[in-house]
Design an enzyme around this catalytic site. Structure first.
Site, PDB file in Angstrom:
ATOM      1  N   SER A 141      13.749 -21.687  40.333  1.00 24.91           N
ATOM      2  CA  SER A 141      13.148 -23.017  40.400  1.00 24.91           C
ATOM      3  C   SER A 141      11.917 -22.881  41.292  1.00 24.91           C
ATOM      4  O   SER A 141      11.883 -22.000  42.178  1.00 24.91           O
ATOM      5  CB  SER A 141      14.112 -24.012  41.051  1.00 24.91           C
ATOM      6  OG  SER A 141      13.450 -25.217  41.375  1.00 24.91           O
ATOM      7  N   TYR A 154      20.073 -27.104  47.659  1.00 24.97           N
ATOM      8  CA  TYR A 154      19.362 -26.575  46.480  1.00 24.97           C
ATOM      9  C   TYR A 154      18.223 -25.668  46.931  1.00 24.97           C
ATOM     10  O   TYR A 154      18.069 -24.547  46.448  1.00 24.97           O
ATOM     11  CB  TYR A 154      18.838 -27.745  45.636  1.00 24.97           C
ATOM     12  CG  TYR A 154      18.371 -27.332  44.251  1.00 24.97           C
ATOM     13  CD1 TYR A 154      19.297 -27.042  43.243  1.00 24.97           C
ATOM     14  CD2 TYR A 154      17.018 -27.235  43.940  1.00 24.97           C
ATOM     15  CE1 TYR A 154      18.876 -26.668  41.965  1.00 24.97           C
ATOM     16  CE2 TYR A 154      16.595 -26.868  42.673  1.00 24.97           C
ATOM     17  CZ  TYR A 154      17.525 -26.589  41.688  1.00 24.97           C
ATOM     18  OH  TYR A 154      17.103 -26.224  40.422  1.00 24.97           O
TER      19      TYR A 154
END
Ligand SMILES: NC(=O)c1ccc[n+]([C@@H]2O[C@H](COP(=O)([O-])OP(=O)(O)OC[C@H]3O[C@@H](n4cnc5c(N)ncnc54)[C@H](O)[C@@H]3O)[C@@H](O)[C@H]2O)c1
Length: 262
Positions: A141, A154
């Site tokens: 990501s 995250y």
């Protein structure tokens, strides 16, 4: 590398980016695409549509990842491309204190977003070394390169995934093993739709198909870093050029996001 003629495995292949990768590599001429997911019915539906095979696998469970690799190679032959794509997002809260997620949440995020890649490499690297090479595509990501406003779990686990992918690429380059990390910002999937709107969507949300097309092109170039959102490269440069100014800018972005501007 090109997927044509290869045995390809995609974890998290029942939906979102994983599904698009499975469809893309099938379209690129892969010999067999194995669609692995916790959601077995979803994996079967995708596999059926592309003439591939479905496998129920929890990527956070080492024995299940090893079984996925064993069974795939027994049935279809050596895996040429392993797409370690499955990942989870949890604990998004723009107002929470940064370490407030529970230890159980931290452990779950660590297992799925980091150890899944370690498990895949642990079982596949010796095999790939023995046959002179192979390819890992790891879906990380942009949060692993920059930061994820609103979720320390995250952000931290995706940074760790980048760290592991770098080690994999460095340690096994001489063995013919190649690695790419796929680092988009917002992508229109069930994951993104489950989150509060945030900076990950401010530069525009791509479709999963667009991200898979970028992945396919990146694999052809064999670049380590695949950035479906071109802006991310600029943000990385800004971070490196002046870390303190970048932290200040991100803090302002958090404030703006809390105020609903973006
Ligand atoms: N959607 C985004 O905006 C975005 C942006 C950057 C990176 N990513 C990353 O892309 C990857 C795919 O995300 P997505 O948006 O397609 O998510 P998604 O939630 O839409 O799909 C994820 C798939 O993974 C499966 N899965 C979840 N946990 C699993 C496990 N333990 N074992 C096996 N399968 C499991 C789910 O069943 C689902 O089919 C993730 O690693 C995510 O972090 C997503």
């Amino acid at each position: 590398m090109k997927a044509v003629g290869e045995v390809v495995v995609v974890t998290g292949g029942a939906g979102g980016i994983g599904r698009a990768l499975a469809e893309r590599f099938h379209g690129d001429g892969a010999k067999t695409v194995v669609v692995a997911d916790l959601d077995h019915a979803g994996a079967e539906a995708v596999a059926k549509a592309i003439g591939g095979a479905a496998f129920r696998c929890d990527v956070g469970n080492e024995a299940e990842v090893a079984a996925l690799v064993d069974e795939t190679e027994r049935r279809f032959g050596p895996i040429g491309l392993f797409c370690s794509n499955a990942g989870i997002a949890a604990g998004f809260d723009l107002d929470a204190d940064v370490a407030s997620a529970s230890n159980d949440d931290w452990a779950r995020m660590w297992t799925v977003n980091v150890m899944s890649h370690v498990y895949a490499a642990r079982t596949l690297v010796p095999r790939m070394k023995a046959r002179g090479g192979g390819y890992f595509l790891i879906t990380v990501s942009a949060a692993g390169l920059l930061s994820q406003i609103g979720s320390a779990t995250y952000s931290t686990t995706k940074h760790a995934a980048v760290g592991f992918a770098e080690s994999l690429a460095i340690a096994h380059r001489a063995d013919g093993i190649r690695v790419s990390i796929l680092c988009p910002q917002g992508v229109d999937t069930a994951m993104l739709r489950s989150l509060p709107r945030g900076p990950q969507s401010f530069d525009g949300v791509l479709t999963a198909g667009e991200v898979a097309a970028a992945a396919s092109a990146g694999l052809e170039r064999e670049t380590f870093l695949i950035l479906p959102h071109a802006e991310v490269e600029t943000y990385m440069r800004r971070k490196i050029e002046n870390y303190d100014r970048w932290i200040g800018g991100m803090a302002k972005l958090l404030k703006k996001t809390r105020e609903g501007i973006g």
